[in-house]
Design a protein around this motif. Sequence first.
Motif, PDB file in Angstrom:
ATOM      1  N   PHE A 285      -8.776   5.827 -10.892  1.00 57.52           N
ATOM      2  CA  PHE A 285      -8.996   4.936  -9.746  1.00 57.52           C
ATOM      3  C   PHE A 285      -9.170   5.788  -8.500  1.00 57.52           C
ATOM      4  N   ARG A 286      -9.931   5.269  -7.577  1.00 57.82           N
ATOM      5  CA  ARG A 286     -10.206   5.971  -6.324  1.00 57.82           C
ATOM      6  C   ARG A 286     -10.046   5.020  -5.156  1.00 57.82           C
ATOM      7  N   GLY A 287      -9.922   5.585  -3.986  1.00 56.37           N
ATOM      8  CA  GLY A 287      -9.922   4.805  -2.768  1.00 56.37           C
ATOM      9  C   GLY A 287      -8.612   4.086  -2.505  1.00 56.37           C
TER      10      GLY A 287
ATOM     11  N   SER B  75       0.851  -1.195   0.000  1.00 56.25           N
ATOM     12  CA  SER B  75       0.000   0.000   0.000  1.00 56.25           C
ATOM     13  C   SER B  75       0.885   1.243   0.000  1.00 56.25           C
TER      14      SER B  75
ATOM     15  N   ARG C 166       1.420   8.656  -4.911  1.00 55.98           N
ATOM     16  CA  ARG C 166       0.302   8.406  -5.838  1.00 55.98           C
ATOM     17  C   ARG C 166       0.608   8.969  -7.226  1.00 55.98           C
TER      18      ARG C 166
ATOM     19  N   TYR D 123      -5.685   1.536  -2.657  1.00 54.63           N
ATOM     20  CA  TYR D 123      -5.015   0.857  -3.756  1.00 54.63           C
ATOM     21  C   TYR D 123      -3.703   0.274  -3.264  1.00 54.63           C
ATOM     22  N   ARG D 124      -3.197  -0.670  -4.039  1.00 53.50           N
ATOM     23  CA  ARG D 124      -1.905  -1.287  -3.750  1.00 53.50           C
ATOM     24  C   ARG D 124      -1.055  -1.210  -5.001  1.00 53.50           C
TER      25      ARG D 124
ATOM     26  N   ALA E 125      -5.943  -1.720 -11.960  1.00 48.94           N
ATOM     27  CA  ALA E 125      -6.826  -0.557 -12.125  1.00 48.94           C
ATOM     28  C   ALA E 125      -6.285   0.348 -13.218  1.00 48.94           C
TER      29      ALA E 125
ATOM     30  N   TYR F 102      -3.214  -1.714  -8.222  1.00 45.09           N
ATOM     31  CA  TYR F 102      -4.284  -2.686  -7.975  1.00 45.09           C
ATOM     32  C   TYR F 102      -5.367  -2.064  -7.119  1.00 45.09           C
ATOM     33  N   ARG F 103      -6.575  -2.370  -7.461  1.00 45.00           N
ATOM     34  CA  ARG F 103      -7.752  -1.944  -6.692  1.00 45.00           C
ATOM     35  C   ARG F 103      -8.605  -3.176  -6.519  1.00 45.00           C
ATOM     36  N   LYS F 104      -8.867  -3.548  -5.267  1.00 44.34           N
ATOM     37  CA  LYS F 104      -9.637  -4.749  -4.944  1.00 44.34           C
ATOM     38  C   LYS F 104      -9.036  -5.985  -5.612  1.00 44.34           C
TER      39      LYS F 104
END
Length: 91
Positions: free
Chosen positions: A79-81, A31, A53, A83-84, A74, A68-70
């Motif tokens: 992308f939002r929120g 992260s 970021r 992320y890794r 991504a 990555y997102r979820k």
Amino acid sequence: MNIQDSPSATPASLEDALLSVLTKASPGTLSAPEIAHAIAPEGDWHGLLMPIRRSAVALAMAGRLVIYRKGKPADPTDFRGVYRLGLPRHD
């Protein structure tokens, strides 16, 4: 390595530090806070979150890392929120 100690820290040096941390974590993902803490363990690593970021987006667009997102790759431009970040896999 402490990127914040250098008042002339450039985006390129942050990108190099980010890739270095990811190389050590490979093949896993990290992260942004984990990367920031690895870059500046003794300092105020919170200030690195937005620069990380921005660097991650630039590196992802160049194909040098994956955002990555979820658990899924991504779109680096949208992308939002939470992320890794990880290095691209060459399967």
